[in-house]
Design an enzyme around this catalytic site. Structure first.
Site, PDB file in Angstrom:
ATOM      1  N   TYR A  80       0.544   4.631   0.674  1.00 53.15           N
ATOM      2  CA  TYR A  80       0.814   3.747   1.802  1.00 53.15           C
ATOM      3  C   TYR A  80       1.874   4.239   2.775  1.00 53.15           C
ATOM      4  O   TYR A  80       1.967   3.738   3.885  1.00 53.15           O
ATOM      5  CB  TYR A  80       1.203   2.357   1.291  1.00 53.15           C
ATOM      6  CG  TYR A  80       0.043   1.626   0.684  1.00 53.15           C
ATOM      7  CD1 TYR A  80      -0.933   1.052   1.490  1.00 53.15           C
ATOM      8  CD2 TYR A  80      -0.092   1.520  -0.691  1.00 53.15           C
ATOM      9  CE1 TYR A  80      -2.012   0.393   0.946  1.00 53.15           C
ATOM     10  CE2 TYR A  80      -1.173   0.859  -1.257  1.00 53.15           C
ATOM     11  CZ  TYR A  80      -2.127   0.295  -0.428  1.00 53.15           C
ATOM     12  OH  TYR A  80      -3.201  -0.351  -0.982  1.00 53.15           O
ATOM     13  N   LEU A  81       2.710   5.137   2.327  1.00 52.38           N
ATOM     14  CA  LEU A  81       3.819   5.546   3.182  1.00 52.38           C
ATOM     15  C   LEU A  81       3.513   6.846   3.897  1.00 52.38           C
ATOM     16  O   LEU A  81       3.291   7.870   3.249  1.00 52.38           O
ATOM     17  CB  LEU A  81       5.088   5.691   2.333  1.00 52.38           C
ATOM     18  CG  LEU A  81       5.478   4.411   1.598  1.00 52.38           C
ATOM     19  CD1 LEU A  81       6.689   4.648   0.709  1.00 52.38           C
ATOM     20  CD2 LEU A  81       5.756   3.293   2.589  1.00 52.38           C
TER      21      LEU A  81
END
Length: 599
Positions: A557-558
């Site tokens: 997600y990052l």
DNA sequence: CGTGGGAAGTCGGGAAATAGGAC
DNA sequence: CGTCCTATTTCCCGACTTCCCAC
């Protein structure tokens, strides 16, 4: 690439232009890299092909079943009984699991027994009619002893196994895709066993059957050397489909879904997709305020379907919920996401803990991980939710006029490539960036900076509900760390005492030797207090991480460019944030990101 | 337009394996 | 430098999202 001006190069990097990017790590070979992307740049948008050349050796099958030695016996109703190889193999799957809680579960036992009986000879079938009369303990003990023996193997034996694994990895673990040797993600076929599933799964305990070459579809390019099926066998099919990325596929017998062998995250094909995912999230960033304004407006729509869509989108945006597709009842565990929330998962509190309009969410999410949250919402959302709940039963859908396909169709109209999950990516990444900005100061030392990074990472994990069970050894390891800290404290005060004494000596003696001694002691105190600080920071970090899993958000997600830029800006070595595998996966980002990158 | 199902690809925690640090 | 234990990494394999197509 030399003709490329610095400015252009930098712009390429920011845009994530892959034309000039080569897989990180090794030095570029002369005349090699740019070629890699050319056809891609020219053709990818037009015909959707994923590659033009693909060659590999096919999958690695698990070893065939080895019957148990005669001394290891199975007992039925107290009497020893020799099982046929087929029935015995399935019995061993169960025997291996005897320590697990789920062999006590009714569904598990029922499913296992039913599938086991299918593998029995008719004679066995007529004898073995009740699972509770089966005694697998000798088999269980045998496997325990086996794994113990494996641990006790000599160094030479272990080394030999390691070398053999490495040989297999070199032969089967890589493929050639478009002139590049790429690592394959999962080149081993899953061995047979008993299906577990996660949460309360209706199919737990069923037999996951052995995959044969005849089940396997091979995908490779026509002009490649096709993988050979094992002697005496043949593949189900060999196809040449360059519109897909998988090398091997087969159909699994529990859900009837297709399984694939695909490339490792370090590969071009995965890296590029990953990069594209974050670029989509960055495009969302540019218009997210407009979308928010619109869904707030839609809360007042005349149409129920629009109101539901708008409230669901609000949840997805604010709480980072997953989309929530409908699932086949009875085939899968009962889990939900946003669109599939039911009345029983939500409670409304006009007043709670001094806050107005509190929504209490409590539901089994992906992997049956519990999502529990109390959140204060705007009045209009609250009123809408009350409306949605009117005249409904616990099992009814909260958003009865909505599903993921409707929602995603709407999102697609707002922005090209926008789907529900983009919000999760966007909110995760933007949260990391904000938190890093807020928490880190360039005056901090490295351990403090890393603590701040982990705290920012944790904020994201909390947002995404990435929970874990506290590690079994958590208390113990925490205690050990505390012991170390106490020892270090003692060491420190001792060192300080010595320093004081040395200073006193130096004052009276006033000679070179005692002056030098003061310096040495000073250094010692400094060193020890640094070590102490490091330990204390570590303890804080670990404590705060007790029930939070950071890995998933970091990996999925990052936007890695946020982390890379942060490392560069604050002088933190990238190795402190990403381990080797992660650096390989994020090679593209490490390669292209400047310290001033903004998500 | 919805729906139902298949296909392909991303996301996920826990267990097993391995590395690394203490002794 | 070997052994043992802990911490980290990798593997395992399942769960989910999205897209697409037929009807």
């Amino acid at each position: 690439d030399r003709e490329h001006s610095h400015k252009e190069h930098k712009r390429d990097k920011e845009r994530g232009n892959w034309k000039n990017y080569t897989t990180g790590g090794k030095k570029k070979a002369k005349n090699e890299p740019e070629e890699k992307w050319k056809w891609w740049e020219e053709e990818k948008c037009t015909d959707g092909s994923k590659w033009r050349f693909l060659e590999h050796k096919g999958p690695v099958f698990p070893p065939p079943y080895e019957p148990l030695p005669d001394r290891v016996r199975f007992y039925y109703d107290g009497k020893a009984m020799k099982l046929s190889p087929g029935a015995e193999e399935v019995a061993t799957f169960y025997a291996k699991m005897l320590d697990h809680e789920y062999t006590t579960k009714d569904i598990f036992r029922k499913n296992f027994f039913k599938d086991w009986r299918k593998e029995m000879t008719s004679e066995e079938k007529s004898k073995i009619t009740e699972l509770k009369k089966c005694d697998f303990t000798e088999m269980h003990e045998y496997f325990k002893a086996q794994s113990e023996a494996r641990k006790q193997m000599s160094k030479e034996e272990k080394q030999k196994i390691k070398e053999e694994n490495e040989r297999i990895l070199q032969e089967y673990g890589y493929c050639v895709m478009d002139n590049h040797r790429e690592r394959i993600g999962n080149f081993r076929i899953e061995p047979p066993g008993l299906f577990r599933g996660r949460g309360d799964h209706p199919k737990m305990g069923k037999l996951k059957r052995r995959i044969r070459p005849e089940d396997i579809i091979i995908n490779c390019s026509k002009d490649s050397v096709h993988p050979k099926a094992p002697p005496g066998t043949r593949w189900k099919e060999v196809r040449h489909d360059n519109k897909v990325t998988w090398l091997v596929s087969w159909t699994e017998n529990i859900q009837g879904s297709i399984k694939y062998i695909m490339l490792n995250p370090s590969s071009r094909i995965k890296g590029e997709k990953d990069w594209q995912k974050y670029e989509t999230a960055r495009r969302l960033k540019k218009i997210v305020e407009r979308i928010r304004a619109q869904y707030r407006e839609d809360w007042r729509s005349k149409e129920m379907r629009i109101r539901q869509r708008a409230v669901a989108l609000y949840f997805i945006d604010k709480l980072a919920l997953r989309a929530g597709n409908e699932k086949d009842e009875g085939e899968t565990a009962d889990t939900v996401g946003c669109c599939s929330l039911r009345v029983e998962h939500i409670r409304l509190h006009p007043q709670m803990d001094g806050q107005d309009y509190v929504v209490e969410l409590d539901f089994p999410g992906k992997d049956s991980i519990r999502y529990y949250n109390k959140v204060s919402v705007e009045k209009r959302v609250f009123k809408n939710l009350q409306l949605f709940l009117e005249n409904k039963q616990a099992k009814d859908d909260l958003f009865d006029r909505l599903n993921t396909s409707i929602l995603n169709k709407h999102l697609q109209e707002l922005m090209d490539g926008l789907t529900a999950k983009v919000f999760r990516t966007y909110n995760a990444s933007i949260t990391l960036q904000q938190q890093l900005k807020e928490l880190t100061s360039s005056d901090d030392n490295i351990p403090e900076k890393i603590l701040s990074y982990n705290r920012a990472n944790r904020a994201v994990a909390v947002l995404c509900n990435h929970q874990r069970a506290p590690p079994k050894t958590f208390e113990k390891s925490m205690h050990n760390l505390q012991t170390k800290i106490d020892e270090k404290k003692k060491q420190l005060s001792a060192a300080k005492k010595e320093l004081k004494a040395a200073k006193a000596d130096a004052k009276t003696l006033r000679d070179e030797k005692s002056k030098r001694a003061v310096e040495t002691k000073k250094k010692a105190v400094q060193r020890i207090s640094e070590q102490l600080m490091k330990l204390e920071v570590q303890a804080t970090d670990r404590e705060e991480n007790k029930q939070i899993a950071l890995g998933t958000s970091k990996l999925n997600y990052l936007d890695p460019r946020i982390s890379v830029a942060w490392c560069k800006k604050l002088g933190v070595p990238i190795e402190k944030i990403y381990n080797k595998t992660q650096r390989e996966k994020f090679a593209w980002a490490i390669d292209m990101t400047d310290e001033d990158f903004e998500f």
